[in-house]
Design an enzyme around this catalytic site. Structure first.
Site, PDB file in Angstrom:
ATOM      1  CG  HIS A  18      33.735 135.846  16.092  1.00 24.85           C
ATOM      2  ND1 HIS A  18      33.449 134.928  17.081  1.00 24.85           N
ATOM      3  CD2 HIS A  18      35.054 136.174  16.268  1.00 24.85           C
ATOM      4  CE1 HIS A  18      34.526 134.702  17.811  1.00 24.85           C
ATOM      5  NE2 HIS A  18      35.518 135.449  17.353  1.00 24.85           N
ATOM      6  CE  LYS A  42      42.942 131.825  21.344  1.00 22.00           C
ATOM      7  NZ  LYS A  42      41.699 132.534  21.098  1.00 22.00           N
ATOM      8  NE  ARG A  92      38.093 141.137  21.096  1.00 26.33           N
ATOM      9  CZ  ARG A  92      38.276 139.877  21.484  1.00 26.33           C
ATOM     10  NH1 ARG A  92      37.312 139.241  22.087  1.00 26.33           N
ATOM     11  NH2 ARG A  92      39.427 139.282  21.269  1.00 26.33           N
ATOM     12  CB  SER A 131      35.033 132.558  22.002  1.00 24.55           C
ATOM     13  OG  SER A 131      34.793 132.988  20.690  1.00 24.55           O
TER      14      SER A 131
HETATM   15  P1  ADP Z   1      41.892 133.602  17.677  1.00 27.04           P
HETATM   16  O1  ADP Z   1      42.125 132.335  18.405  1.00 27.04           O
HETATM   17  O2  ADP Z   1      42.500 133.626  16.312  1.00 27.04           O
HETATM   18  O3  ADP Z   1      42.158 134.869  18.451  1.00 27.04           O
HETATM   19  P2  ADP Z   1      39.081 134.228  18.004  1.00 27.04           P
HETATM   20  O4  ADP Z   1      37.926 133.413  17.523  1.00 27.04           O
HETATM   21  O5  ADP Z   1      39.193 134.446  19.475  1.00 27.04           O
HETATM   22  O6  ADP Z   1      40.326 133.527  17.376  1.00 27.04           O
HETATM   23  O7  ADP Z   1      39.059 135.636  17.291  1.00 27.04           O
HETATM   24  C1  ADP Z   1      39.186 135.775  15.899  1.00 27.04           C
HETATM   25  C2  ADP Z   1      39.302 137.247  15.577  1.00 27.04           C
HETATM   26  O8  ADP Z   1      38.073 137.892  15.920  1.00 27.04           O
HETATM   27  C3  ADP Z   1      40.379 138.002  16.332  1.00 27.04           C
HETATM   28  O9  ADP Z   1      40.934 138.977  15.479  1.00 27.04           O
HETATM   29  C4  ADP Z   1      39.639 138.664  17.468  1.00 27.04           C
HETATM   30  O10 ADP Z   1      40.279 139.838  17.915  1.00 27.04           O
HETATM   31  C5  ADP Z   1      38.319 138.998  16.771  1.00 27.04           C
HETATM   32  N1  ADP Z   1      37.200 139.103  17.698  1.00 27.04           N
HETATM   33  C6  ADP Z   1      36.878 138.270  18.704  1.00 27.04           C
HETATM   34  N2  ADP Z   1      35.783 138.696  19.366  1.00 27.04           N
HETATM   35  C7  ADP Z   1      35.413 139.858  18.745  1.00 27.04           C
HETATM   36  C8  ADP Z   1      34.377 140.826  18.983  1.00 27.04           C
HETATM   37  N3  ADP Z   1      33.524 140.704  20.006  1.00 27.04           N
HETATM   38  N4  ADP Z   1      34.290 141.885  18.136  1.00 27.04           N
HETATM   39  C9  ADP Z   1      35.186 142.036  17.150  1.00 27.04           C
HETATM   40  N5  ADP Z   1      36.200 141.179  16.884  1.00 27.04           N
HETATM   41  C10 ADP Z   1      36.318 140.112  17.671  1.00 27.04           C
END
Ligand code: ADP
Length: 160
Positions: A18, A42, A92, A131
């Site tokens: 992130h 979620k 990703r 996460s």
């Molecule tokens: P959500 O519940 O909205 O998916 P996340 O916190 O899981 O929230 O992810 C937020 C955004 O960050 C999403 O677009 C996800 O694809 C992206 N994301 C999550 N992990 C990574 C990573 N390791 N590298 C790049 N983008 C990521």
């Protein structure tokens, strides 16, 4: 005209993947709002909203044109209220592509085409980082230090 963008997500917790996306978005926009959004689809988050906001604030303190807050409700409405026409998301894998495309369309149509989405590709270092993986490693007592910002490690371990 200043360009503002919003990066919404659960950030449960914020990871180095992130942070990388946010650092890059902050180079492209005058200001980036990182918004910890409440995602009803979620299951119950591992970290509270307050913890997640705190983790993100600490992890992003080095980027001057980024602010962190939280929001419950439609992200597109919050983005419009903050003067943002762009949402940032991270891509990703192909699996992300499908859900991100759907999310883009949802926000685009509901906002009467006022809200667009820019997806940034994950750095190859972070392609398999999520996460969920961090929470899994944490649950089994593994080392999460390669995956989350150093500054939040003590707070995460405290919680465990
Ligand atoms: P959500 O519940 O909205 O998916 P996340 O916190 O899981 O929230 O992810 C937020 C955004 O960050 C999403 O677009 C996800 O694809 C992206 N994301 C999550 N992990 C990574 C990573 N390791 N590298 C790049 N983008 C990521």
């Amino acid at each position: 005209m200043k360009r503002y963008a919003m990066y919404p997500g659960s950030f449960d917790p914020i990871t180095l993947g992130h942070v990388d996306i946010i650092e890059r978005a902050a180079q492209l926009f005058d200001h980036v709002y990182v918004v910890i959004s409440v995602n009803p689809s979620k299951i119950k988050p591992f970290f509270s909203l307050e913890e997640r906001v705190n983790f993100a604030k600490l992890s992003l303190a080095h980027i001057p044109n980024v602010t962190v807050d939280c929001h419950q409700g439609f992200v597109y409405q919050y983005a419009l209220a903050k003067g943002c026409c762009t949402l940032i998301r991270g891509l990703r894998t192909l699996t992300d592509y499908q859900s991100e495309n759907q999310l883009f369309d949802f926000n685009y149509q509901l906002s009467n085409k006022k809200i667009d989405t820019i997806a940034l590709f994950a750095d190859s270092k972070h392609v398999f980082l999520s996460s969920s993986i961090v929470k899994e490693i944490l649950t089994f007592g593994g080392d999460i230090s390669p995956y989350v910002p150093k500054v939040i490690l003590p707070l995460i371990y405290e919680k465990k």
